[in-house]
Design an enzyme around this catalytic site. Structure first.
Site, PDB file in Angstrom:
ATOM      1  N   ASP A 168       0.870  -1.173   0.000  1.00 24.01           N
ATOM      2  CA  ASP A 168       0.000   0.000   0.000  1.00 24.01           C
ATOM      3  C   ASP A 168       0.910   1.227   0.000  1.00 24.01           C
ATOM      4  O   ASP A 168       2.013   1.177   0.550  1.00 24.01           O
ATOM      5  CB  ASP A 168      -0.890  -0.011   1.246  1.00 24.01           C
ATOM      6  CG  ASP A 168      -1.777   1.215   1.332  1.00 24.01           C
ATOM      7  OD1 ASP A 168      -2.503   1.475   0.363  1.00 24.01           O
ATOM      8  OD2 ASP A 168      -1.728   1.918   2.353  1.00 24.01           O
ATOM      9  N   ASP A 216      -1.287  -0.425   6.188  1.00 27.06           N
ATOM     10  CA  ASP A 216      -1.210   0.205   7.522  1.00 27.06           C
ATOM     11  C   ASP A 216      -2.553   0.638   8.082  1.00 27.06           C
ATOM     12  O   ASP A 216      -2.616   1.128   9.199  1.00 27.06           O
ATOM     13  CB  ASP A 216      -0.285   1.424   7.454  1.00 27.06           C
ATOM     14  CG  ASP A 216      -0.997   2.633   6.861  1.00 27.06           C
ATOM     15  OD1 ASP A 216      -1.639   2.477   5.803  1.00 27.06           O
ATOM     16  OD2 ASP A 216      -0.941   3.720   7.458  1.00 27.06           O
ATOM     17  N   ASP A 243      -7.217  -1.335   4.516  1.00 26.25           N
ATOM     18  CA  ASP A 243      -6.394  -2.388   3.907  1.00 26.25           C
ATOM     19  C   ASP A 243      -6.792  -3.782   4.392  1.00 26.25           C
ATOM     20  O   ASP A 243      -6.300  -4.785   3.882  1.00 26.25           O
ATOM     21  CB  ASP A 243      -4.903  -2.168   4.230  1.00 26.25           C
ATOM     22  CG  ASP A 243      -4.368  -0.869   3.657  1.00 26.25           C
ATOM     23  OD1 ASP A 243      -4.784  -0.507   2.546  1.00 26.25           O
ATOM     24  OD2 ASP A 243      -3.555  -0.211   4.321  1.00 26.25           O
TER      25      ASP A 243
END
Length: 279
Positions: free
Chosen positions: A46, A259, A263
């Site tokens: 990400d 994080d 996600d």
């Protein structure tokens, strides 16, 4: 020749390994997960908060000359520039959002000592921006896609948009009453360790991909700085898991690194989920 040694050594090694990990703030769920790590072929990273610091700061504010934003009156002692008026409208609309970009806009307005008016009808358009009523005006703040979906012509500011995106910046467009009024750009610094991590993963023979909701040009600019060739851009939070699945369908054993709460579905979809920071 006795297999008992293996039966004793393996769990001991796993116990010591997870213990050493914990000392370095790496929490490993269980022994099978640790074993599976050796099978990883591709890593999906990400962008925001993982490869970058996750704390963007505003770098540019541009108003559209063709839009008469200077005609709007403000109940303030000092006369505001057109750029400050763009920031005033954006910050008022963004104040109801907790997104890092929204925080950057509000912080910038606070530094300018702008007194924000109350907002009505606030809507958080996940992955696109925000919508609200500010001083009786209908306001949209968000992505190029959001403006396109609402049939708002961004041609008057297109050159500035292209320049900012090519510099690896994330942009937020402002529309007032269905007309493009300005653009703000923010820069989220890349973590100093990110490039080293990507290099090391590549040395291990892993394919590294980046996933982000950012515009394609911004994502490519950041990918180039980090040495990441495979980039999934303009991905909505709820769609991240489908891109992990795409790599799995290619026959790869995939790890996802993220994080944030958004996600979580992608971390669960991956063969190995690696959550960092607040994740």
């Amino acid at each position: 020749a006795c297999p008992d040694a293996l039966g004793l050594a393996t769990p001991t090694a796993v116990a010591v390994g997870t213990g050493l990990g914990a000392k370095h703030n790496i929490l490993i769920k269980d022994a099978p997960t640790l074993e599976q790590v050796s099978k990883i072929q591709a890593v999906v990273m990400d962008k925001t908060g993982t490869l970058t610091e996750g704390k963007p700061t505003l770098t540019d504010i541009i108003s559209v000359r063709e839009f008469p934003i200077s005609n709007f009156q403000f109940q303030m002692e000092t006369r505001l520039s057109d750029e400050q008026k763009v920031l005033w409208f954006m910050a008022a609309a963004e104040k109801g959002s907790s997104h890092p970009l929204s925080n950057a806009v509000v912080e910038s307005a606070e530094k300018e000592k702008l007194v924000l008016s109350k907002v009505e009808g606030f809507k958080n358009l996940a992955g696109h921006g925000v919508e609200a009523e500010v001083s009786g005006k209908h306001i949209l703040v968000g992505t190029v896609k959001l403006m396109g979906d609402r049939n708002i012509d961004i041609e008057p500011i297109q050159k500035d948009v292209n320049r900012l995106l090519s510099a690896g910046k994330t942009i937020m467009l402002l529309a007032i009453e269905g007309k493009i009024a300005g653009v703000a750009a923010a820069l989220d610094p890349i973590k100093p360790t990110a490039k080293i991590a990507v290099i090391r993963m590549k040395e291990l023979g892993l394919e590294v991909a980046m996933i982000t909701g950012d515009n394609k040009k911004t994502a490519e600019a950041i990918g180039k700085q980090l040495g990441i060739d495979r980039i999934f851009s303009e991905v909505l939070p709820q769609d991240k898991s489908s891109y992990v699945n795409k790599l799995q369908k290619e026959g790869k054993f995939v790890a996802m690194v993220g994080d944030g709460v958004n996600d979580a579905p992608a971390l669960a979809q991956a063969d190995i989920g690696i959550a960092i920071g607040a994740g």
